[in-house]
Design an enzyme around this catalytic site. Structure first.
Site, mmCIF file in Angstrom:
data_model
loop_
_atom_site.group_PDB
_atom_site.id
_atom_site.type_symbol
_atom_site.label_atom_id
_atom_site.label_comp_id
_atom_site.label_asym_id
_atom_site.label_seq_id
_atom_site.Cartn_x
_atom_site.Cartn_y
_atom_site.Cartn_z
ATOM 1 N N PRO A 130 0.828 -1.214 0.000
ATOM 2 C CG PRO A 130 0.183 -0.785 2.231
ATOM 3 C CD PRO A 130 1.037 -1.698 1.378
ATOM 4 C CB CYS A 188 -3.367 -0.876 9.015
ATOM 5 S SG CYS A 188 -1.702 -1.220 9.600
ATOM 6 C CD GLU A 248 -8.698 1.039 7.422
ATOM 7 O OE1 GLU A 248 -8.950 0.566 6.299
ATOM 8 O OE2 GLU A 248 -7.670 0.763 8.060
HETATM 9 P P1 NAD Z 1 -5.629 -0.786 -1.652
HETATM 10 O O1 NAD Z 1 -6.223 -2.092 -1.279
HETATM 11 O O2 NAD Z 1 -6.410 0.135 -2.485
HETATM 12 O O3 NAD Z 1 -4.257 -1.008 -2.436
HETATM 13 C C1 NAD Z 1 -3.189 -1.756 -1.898
HETATM 14 C C2 NAD Z 1 -2.380 -2.353 -3.034
HETATM 15 O O4 NAD Z 1 -3.185 -3.291 -3.725
HETATM 16 C C3 NAD Z 1 -1.916 -1.350 -4.070
HETATM 17 O O5 NAD Z 1 -0.634 -1.702 -4.510
HETATM 18 C C4 NAD Z 1 -2.930 -1.522 -5.177
HETATM 19 O O6 NAD Z 1 -2.440 -1.164 -6.439
HETATM 20 C C5 NAD Z 1 -3.185 -3.009 -5.115
HETATM 21 N N1 NAD Z 1 -4.465 -3.432 -5.664
HETATM 22 C C6 NAD Z 1 -5.615 -2.703 -5.799
HETATM 23 N N2 NAD Z 1 -6.586 -3.454 -6.355
HETATM 24 C C7 NAD Z 1 -6.035 -4.676 -6.594
HETATM 25 C C8 NAD Z 1 -6.540 -5.883 -7.134
HETATM 26 N N3 NAD Z 1 -7.799 -6.001 -7.551
HETATM 27 N N4 NAD Z 1 -5.713 -6.960 -7.208
HETATM 28 C C9 NAD Z 1 -4.437 -6.884 -6.757
HETATM 29 N N5 NAD Z 1 -3.902 -5.751 -6.247
HETATM 30 C C10 NAD Z 1 -4.697 -4.667 -6.148
HETATM 31 O O7 NAD Z 1 -5.194 -0.158 -0.281
HETATM 32 P P2 NAD Z 1 -4.530 1.271 -0.065
HETATM 33 O O8 NAD Z 1 -5.601 2.276 -0.210
HETATM 34 O O9 NAD Z 1 -3.283 1.391 -0.863
HETATM 35 O O10 NAD Z 1 -4.040 1.143 1.455
HETATM 36 C C11 NAD Z 1 -4.865 1.456 2.490
HETATM 37 C C12 NAD Z 1 -5.378 0.206 3.147
HETATM 38 O O11 NAD Z 1 -4.289 -0.626 3.555
HETATM 39 C C13 NAD Z 1 -6.148 0.494 4.405
HETATM 40 O O12 NAD Z 1 -7.328 -0.261 4.449
HETATM 41 C C14 NAD Z 1 -5.198 0.051 5.513
HETATM 42 O O13 NAD Z 1 -5.817 -0.286 6.702
HETATM 43 C C15 NAD Z 1 -4.492 -1.074 4.884
HETATM 44 N N6 NAD Z 1 -3.210 -1.318 5.561
HETATM 45 C C16 NAD Z 1 -3.083 -2.427 6.352
HETATM 46 C C17 NAD Z 1 -1.905 -2.673 7.046
HETATM 47 C C18 NAD Z 1 -1.755 -3.888 7.931
HETATM 48 O O14 NAD Z 1 -0.632 -4.188 8.360
HETATM 49 N N7 NAD Z 1 -2.818 -4.616 8.227
HETATM 50 C C19 NAD Z 1 -0.848 -1.778 6.919
HETATM 51 C C20 NAD Z 1 -1.011 -0.653 6.104
HETATM 52 C C21 NAD Z 1 -2.201 -0.439 5.423
#
Ligand code: NAD
Length: 484
Positions: free
Chosen positions: A158, A292, A388
């Protein structure tokens, strides 16, 4: 000023930089102006990366002695340390976090993770297992397990903490002997692209690590469905996690999903109130609330409720929002216009549902994607307490008893982390056992140290990263038996 003209912005595949067939534009979150034009990997380019990673796994990287793999991870850590300020600047420019925090916390976390797993590389052992022999004997059987690498692993990352979170995947995957394809987030790829240059400089064999900037819907999905990939390690939203799980089911890929959170911070009447309020404010506003584990539900015992509201109001008003490169700034912009608009929508929803505004509450009228640090008061059933938001917005909810605090903490789909503020040792341990979460911090935040497992329960995900669990997550157990 950071010079982006020398940064490779294409695809890093098989140890070489390639121009991608397509590209996309990223924006500076502090100004809203275009920042960079990056390669956007398509399915054919994903195939090429899988081929390169497979060849490295079966070839030079696979054949390298474990201690040599550890040396390369240490070498990469040295290079990251050498270029710490540059990496911190690139990441802050890209996603908006104040640069001081990038330099003091996020990049050092990557260095620590690389060094920790460098030490593991030549200590990954199976075990000798006594057993009853074939169908209960009588011939004795010599039996042991091998811990073997999985093969090609994809790390989908992310934008909120690109290098830190990538390190949690990359370092254990390499220490265990896997090869890796990295898909950075659209909104923040720059620091990872620079890391790819350092990986080349460190001397990893070509194809060991490949970096594919690109869109989730294109490059991310192509990785998820690809039969040549043995594991997807994903950190991101719960919604995307579900899509990855569905798409990766075709070839029974392993998946590790680190998803969203809505962490409760429980402040008891016997807590050190000053420390609790300070900690709660950090949990709310650090990284613009784009964390997160952000402690966005502050559950305060009714006897300290007013003091907590007053303290958090003061903490919100003391935040200095502005340019991430201004040393006075404590909170930068959100990563994108989309993210800012999403947070503002939640603020409207909070007002509609009757949440009381204690501090902040809107997006300032200025260029860039800023949102005021916001504190609300309300109850746990409100949308702003359940979903969230991923921005600097918290809600304070009162409680009257320990049982009620636990019930409120668990009344949420997420279960990533929680903090408990109390000076009662017995209460701290009892409550820690009752909260549904992957990590509990008592009187402080979970340190996200490389030695400590991290991950969630419920809608916060499946699997653990870091610590020895990180080794288990990137190896397969093979049982070998020899009839004696
Ligand atoms: P996101 O899910 O939109 O994107 C994350 C990644 O997934 C990006 O690289 C994106 O390009 C990719 N992606 C998007 N759609 C996809 C698909 N259909 N198939 C495969 N890959 C795909 O999330 P974001 O907006 O970048 O990040 C924010 C989210 O991440 C929040 O919900 C946050 O809570 C979570 N997060 C969790 C942790 C943890 O350790 N649990 C840590 C940091 C962030």
């Amino acid at each position: 000023m950071i010079d982006l003209s020398t940064l490779n912005t294409g695809l890093f595949v098989g140890g070489e930089w390639r121009a991608a067939a397509e590209s996309f534009t990223t924006f500076n979150p502090a100004t809203g102006q275009p920042l960079a034009e990056l390669g956007s990997a398509n399915a054919v380019e994903v195939d090429a990366a899988v081929d390169a990673a497979t060849a490295a796994f079966r070839g030079e990287w696979g054949a390298l002695a474990p201690s040599r793999k550890g040396q390369l991870l240490n070498k990469l850590a040295d290079l990251v340390e050498r270029d710490l300020d540059q990496l911190a600047a690139l990441e802050s420019l890209d996603m908006g976090r104040p640069v001081g925090a990038s330099a003091a916390l996020m990049i050092p976390n990557l260095i620590g993770t690389l060094r920790y797993y460098a030490g593991w590389a030549d200590k990954i052992n199976g075990e000798l297992i006594s057993n009853d022999g074939y169908m209960g004997g009588p011939a004795p059987t010599h039996a042991y397990t091998r811990r073997e690498p999985l093969g090609v692993v994809a790390a989908i990352v992310p934008w909120n903490a690109p290098l830190m979170i990538l390190g949690w995947k990359l370092a254990p995957a390499l220490a265990c002997g896997n090869t890796v394809i990295i898909k950075p987030a659209e909104d923040a790829s720059l620091s990872i692209l620079r890391l790819a240059e350092l990986i080349a400089e460190a001397g990893f064999p070509a194809g060991t690590v490949n970096v594919l900037p690109g869109l989730g819907k294109v490059a991310g999905e192509a990785l998820a469905v690809h039969p040549g990939i043995k594991k997807i390690s994903f950190t991101g939203s719960t919604e995307t996690g579900r899509a990855i799980l569905r798409n990766s089911a075709g070839n029974f890929k392993r998946t590790a999903l680190e998803l969203g959170g809505k962490a409760p911070q429980i402040i008891f009447d016997d807590a050190n109130l000053e420390a609790a309020i300070q900690g709660a404010a950090m949990g709310l506003f650090f990284n613009q609330g784009e964390v997160c584990a952000a402690g966005t539900r502050i559950l305060a015992h009714r006897s300290v409720y007013d003091s907590v509201l007053g303290g958090l109001k003061g903490a919100a008003e003391a935040q200095v929002i502005g340019d991430p490169f201004d040393s006075a700034t404590t909170m930068g912009p959100l990563v994108s216009a989309r993210q800012r608009d999403r947070v503002v929508e939640y603020l409207k929803k909070g007002a509609d549902e009757g949440a009381e505004l204690i501090a902040g509450g809107s997006a300032p009228d200025r260029p860039g994607y800023f949102v005021e640090p916001t504190v609300l008061a309300g109850d746990n059933s409100m949308t702003v307490a359940q979903e969230e938001i991923f921005g600097p917005v918290g809600i304070v909810v009162p409680f009257d008893s320990d049982d009620e605090a636990v019930a409120l903490a668990n009344d949420n789909q997420y279960g990533l982390s929680a903090t408990v503020w109390t000076n009662n040792v017995s209460r701290a341990h009892t409550i820690s056992g009752q909260i549904e979460a992957g990590a509990i911090g008592v009187n402080g935040w979970s340190p996200l140290a490389p030695q400590l497992p991290w991950g969630g329960v419920k809608a916060s995900g499946v699997g653990r990263e870091l610590g020895y669990e990180g080794i288990l997550a990137y190896t397969e157990t093979k049982t070998v038996t020899v009839v004696l």
